[in-house]
Design a protein around this motif. Sequence first.
Motif, short mmCIF file in Angstrom:
data_model
loop_
_atom_site.label_atom_id
_atom_site.label_comp_id
_atom_site.label_asym_id
_atom_site.label_seq_id
_atom_site.Cartn_x
_atom_site.Cartn_y
_atom_site.Cartn_z
N MET A 270 0.81 -1.19 0.00
CA MET A 270 0.00 0.00 0.00
C MET A 270 0.85 1.26 0.00
N GLU A 271 2.16 1.11 -0.05
CA GLU A 271 3.05 2.26 -0.03
C GLU A 271 2.80 3.15 -1.24
N GLY A 272 2.92 4.46 -1.05
CA GLY A 272 2.90 5.39 -2.16
C GLY A 272 1.55 5.64 -2.81
N ILE A 273 0.46 5.41 -2.11
CA ILE A 273 -0.85 5.69 -2.69
C ILE A 273 -1.08 7.19 -2.65
N LYS A 274 -1.31 7.77 -3.80
CA LYS A 274 -1.62 9.19 -3.91
C LYS A 274 -3.04 9.32 -4.44
N LEU A 275 -3.85 10.08 -3.75
CA LEU A 275 -5.22 10.32 -4.19
C LEU A 275 -5.39 11.79 -4.51
N ALA A 276 -6.00 12.05 -5.65
CA ALA A 276 -6.37 13.42 -6.00
C ALA A 276 -7.47 13.86 -5.03
N GLU A 277 -7.70 15.16 -4.95
CA GLU A 277 -8.69 15.69 -4.01
C GLU A 277 -10.06 15.06 -4.22
N ILE A 278 -10.49 14.93 -5.45
CA ILE A 278 -11.82 14.38 -5.72
C ILE A 278 -11.86 12.89 -5.38
N GLU A 279 -10.75 12.19 -5.61
CA GLU A 279 -10.69 10.77 -5.23
C GLU A 279 -10.80 10.63 -3.71
N SER A 280 -10.16 11.54 -2.98
CA SER A 280 -10.23 11.52 -1.52
C SER A 280 -11.67 11.71 -1.04
N LYS A 281 -12.38 12.64 -1.65
CA LYS A 281 -13.78 12.87 -1.27
C LYS A 281 -14.62 11.63 -1.55
N PHE A 282 -14.35 11.00 -2.68
CA PHE A 282 -15.09 9.79 -3.06
C PHE A 282 -14.82 8.66 -2.07
N VAL A 283 -13.55 8.43 -1.77
CA VAL A 283 -13.18 7.36 -0.84
C VAL A 283 -13.77 7.64 0.54
N GLU A 284 -13.80 8.90 0.94
CA GLU A 284 -14.40 9.26 2.22
C GLU A 284 -15.87 8.83 2.27
N LEU A 285 -16.59 9.04 1.18
CA LEU A 285 -17.99 8.60 1.11
C LEU A 285 -18.09 7.09 1.25
N VAL A 286 -17.19 6.37 0.60
CA VAL A 286 -17.20 4.91 0.70
C VAL A 286 -16.90 4.49 2.14
N TRP A 287 -15.85 5.09 2.74
CA TRP A 287 -15.51 4.74 4.13
C TRP A 287 -16.69 4.96 5.07
N GLN A 288 -17.44 6.03 4.84
CA GLN A 288 -18.58 6.33 5.72
C GLN A 288 -19.75 5.39 5.49
N SER A 289 -19.82 4.77 4.32
CA SER A 289 -21.02 4.02 3.94
C SER A 289 -20.80 2.53 3.70
N GLU A 290 -19.57 2.08 3.70
CA GLU A 290 -19.29 0.70 3.30
C GLU A 290 -19.81 -0.33 4.28
N PRO A 291 -20.15 -1.50 3.76
CA PRO A 291 -20.25 -1.84 2.33
C PRO A 291 -21.46 -1.14 1.73
N ILE A 292 -21.30 -0.73 0.48
CA ILE A 292 -22.38 0.00 -0.18
C ILE A 292 -22.59 -0.56 -1.58
N ASN A 293 -23.84 -0.72 -1.94
CA ASN A 293 -24.20 -1.16 -3.28
C ASN A 293 -23.77 -0.08 -4.27
N SER A 294 -23.23 -0.48 -5.40
CA SER A 294 -22.72 0.50 -6.37
C SER A 294 -23.83 1.43 -6.87
N GLY A 295 -25.05 0.94 -6.99
CA GLY A 295 -26.16 1.80 -7.38
C GLY A 295 -26.45 2.86 -6.33
N ASP A 296 -26.38 2.46 -5.06
CA ASP A 296 -26.56 3.41 -3.96
C ASP A 296 -25.42 4.42 -3.92
N LEU A 297 -24.22 3.96 -4.29
CA LEU A 297 -23.07 4.86 -4.33
C LEU A 297 -23.25 5.91 -5.41
N VAL A 298 -23.82 5.51 -6.54
CA VAL A 298 -24.12 6.46 -7.62
C VAL A 298 -25.06 7.54 -7.10
N LEU A 299 -26.11 7.13 -6.39
CA LEU A 299 -27.08 8.10 -5.85
C LEU A 299 -26.44 9.00 -4.81
#
Length: 122
Positions: A1-30
């Motif tokens: 996992m060394e050297g993972i760089k996330l762009a700002e928008i990727e960070s916001k997206f991952v934050e949503l996943v962390w808050q909601s996981e596991p999440i259905n991909s359709g629910d993630l779209v919404l």
Amino acid sequence: MEGIKLAEIESKFVELVWQSEPINSGDLVLLCEKELNWKKSTTYTVLRRLCQKGVLKNEGAIVTSLIKKQEYFAIQSEQFIEDTFEGSLPQFLAAFMSRKKLSSKQIAQIQKMIEDYQEPEE
């Protein structure tokens, strides 16, 4: 996992996943439509990119993280200290404390952490 760089928008997206996981991909779209004002295609593009980076997994339309939030921030912190202070935690702490005094409670917490993580003497 060394050297993972996330762009700002990727960070916001991952934050949503962390808050909601596991999440259905359709629910993630919404969720992304509501929180980030994204279209479905944008959500799936970013999801695919983060799956390729090894940060997320989309299996059976269920999205989960492969790297937990705490682990990600630990890696980022280590990289910052490596890049900025030549890997020296004491140099980082000296720089940090030169502008901000620590409370007694913070000092006690840090001392406890040092004791908990201290390598055994041989």
